[in-house]
Design an enzyme around this catalytic site. Structure first.
Site, mmCIF file in Angstrom:
data_model
loop_
_atom_site.group_PDB
_atom_site.id
_atom_site.type_symbol
_atom_site.label_atom_id
_atom_site.label_comp_id
_atom_site.label_asym_id
_atom_site.label_seq_id
_atom_site.Cartn_x
_atom_site.Cartn_y
_atom_site.Cartn_z
ATOM 1 N N GLN A 147 0.837 -1.209 0.000
ATOM 2 C CA GLN A 147 0.000 0.000 0.000
ATOM 3 C C GLN A 147 0.870 1.257 0.000
ATOM 4 O OE1 GLN A 147 -3.420 -0.455 -0.002
ATOM 5 N NE2 GLN A 147 -3.053 -2.655 0.022
ATOM 6 N N HIS A 148 0.348 2.294 -0.614
ATOM 7 C CA HIS A 148 0.998 3.617 -0.534
ATOM 8 C C HIS A 148 0.231 4.463 0.482
ATOM 9 C CE1 HIS A 148 3.412 3.802 -4.510
ATOM 10 N NE2 HIS A 148 3.217 2.546 -4.163
ATOM 11 N N PRO A 149 0.926 5.381 1.172
ATOM 12 C CA PRO A 149 0.190 6.263 2.087
ATOM 13 C C PRO A 149 -0.689 7.218 1.272
ATOM 14 C CG PRO A 149 2.569 6.744 2.130
ATOM 15 C CD PRO A 149 2.370 5.643 1.143
ATOM 16 N N MET A 150 -2.007 7.121 1.460
ATOM 17 C CA MET A 150 -2.935 7.932 0.647
ATOM 18 C C MET A 150 -3.236 9.270 1.300
ATOM 19 S SD MET A 150 -5.620 5.001 -0.545
ATOM 20 C CE MET A 150 -5.742 4.161 1.033
ATOM 21 N N GLN A 202 1.077 10.669 -3.179
ATOM 22 C CA GLN A 202 1.190 9.228 -2.947
ATOM 23 C C GLN A 202 2.486 8.685 -3.528
ATOM 24 O OE1 GLN A 202 -3.019 7.447 -3.233
ATOM 25 N NE2 GLN A 202 -2.769 8.634 -5.106
#
Ligand SMILES: CC(C)(COP(=O)(O)OP(=O)(O)OC[C@H]1O[C@@H](n2cnc3c(N)ncnc32)[C@H](O)[C@@H]1OP(=O)(O)O)[C@@H](O)C(=O)NCCC(=O)NCCS
Length: 211
Positions: free
Chosen positions: A80-83, A88
């Site tokens: 996951q990427h930090p949204m 991002q």
């Protein structure tokens, strides 16, 4: 379990993990009779005895049991990427690569590490399936081709679709309970050799080894 990092030259299965030379492996472990196919990417994961992956498989921050079957183009735990940041883009945590800082943002990597995927023994993951972060897949389960698994899967359930939903169980509940108790995947190799052909017949197997 052995620390796996470099390709093994011969191409026969053995008690040492067999890893295709095109695969990229970071800080991972694999057991006996394991095989990692071509163009795999495996990061910080553990792979149990006899488990194999076909080509182009990605495994991030996961633990996989014994005798599990992973088809081509499967992705286990796409990261996951930090949204919630302004951007991002991965430059905010891969700071070194982009020349913004001399250290990376380890909090992001630790967050990924904390969302491990756990997969049981004797699981079959079909072609191109994706297993999302933090999911647990029970022993004996089946994931249909192209499925996206976002929720936990009970042992011996067959799940399909996007998002993946159960269609049926492989065996009646009574048989499932007995299989989980027998735990044949933990038998020593010698016992497995002696009882090998019995694995083909569920009724007589349960009758003989189920209490
Ligand atoms: C999941 C699977 C094992 C189910 O096999 P099965 O029990 O024979 O299932 P059926 O073909 O009878 O299908 C049952 C239902 O699920 C649906 N279905 C089956 N596989 C599906 C899949 N991958 N995605 C979405 N739906 C699927 C069928 O359309 C059918 O729906 P319906 O009841 O509405 O008609 C099989 O379809 C599958 O995906 N196998 C994986 C093959 C693979 O990827 N191999 C790679 C080499 S290791």
């Amino acid at each position: 379990m052995q620390h796996i990092h470099r390709p093994k030259k011969d191409s026969k299965l053995s008690t040492e993990p067999l890893i295709h030379e095109s695969s990229h492996i970071i800080n991972s472990y694999a057991g006996e009779w394991t095989s990692i196919g071509p163009y795999n990417k495996i990061i910080e994961s553990k792979i149990g005895d006899y488990t194999y992956t076909m080509d182009d498989v990605t495994v991030n921050y996961s633990e996989i049991g014994k005798f599990t079957n992973i088809a081509s183009h499967v992705c286990i735990n796409p990261v996951q990427h930090p949204m919630d940041r302004v951007t991002q883009h991965h430059m905010t945590y891969r700071r070194i690569d982009y020349g913004f800082a001399e250290t990376d943002d380890e909090d992001v990597f630790n967050w990924r590490r904390s969302n491990r995927v756990m997969i049981g023994h004797d699981v079959w993951i079909g072609h191109g399936a994706i297993i999302m972060k933090g999911v647990t897949i029970g022993t004996g389960a089946v994931v249909g081709s192209g499925s996206v698994v976002a929720k936990d899967v009970e042992p011996y359930q067959i799940v399909v679709g996007v998002p993946a939903k159960p269609i049926r169980a492989r065996f009646p509940q009574n048989t499932v309970e007995k299989l989980l108790k027998i735990a044949w995947w933990d038998w020593p190799r010698k016992v497995l050799e002696e009882r090998f052909y019995e694995l083909n017949h569920i009724e007589s197997f349960i009758e003989k080894y189920g209490e």
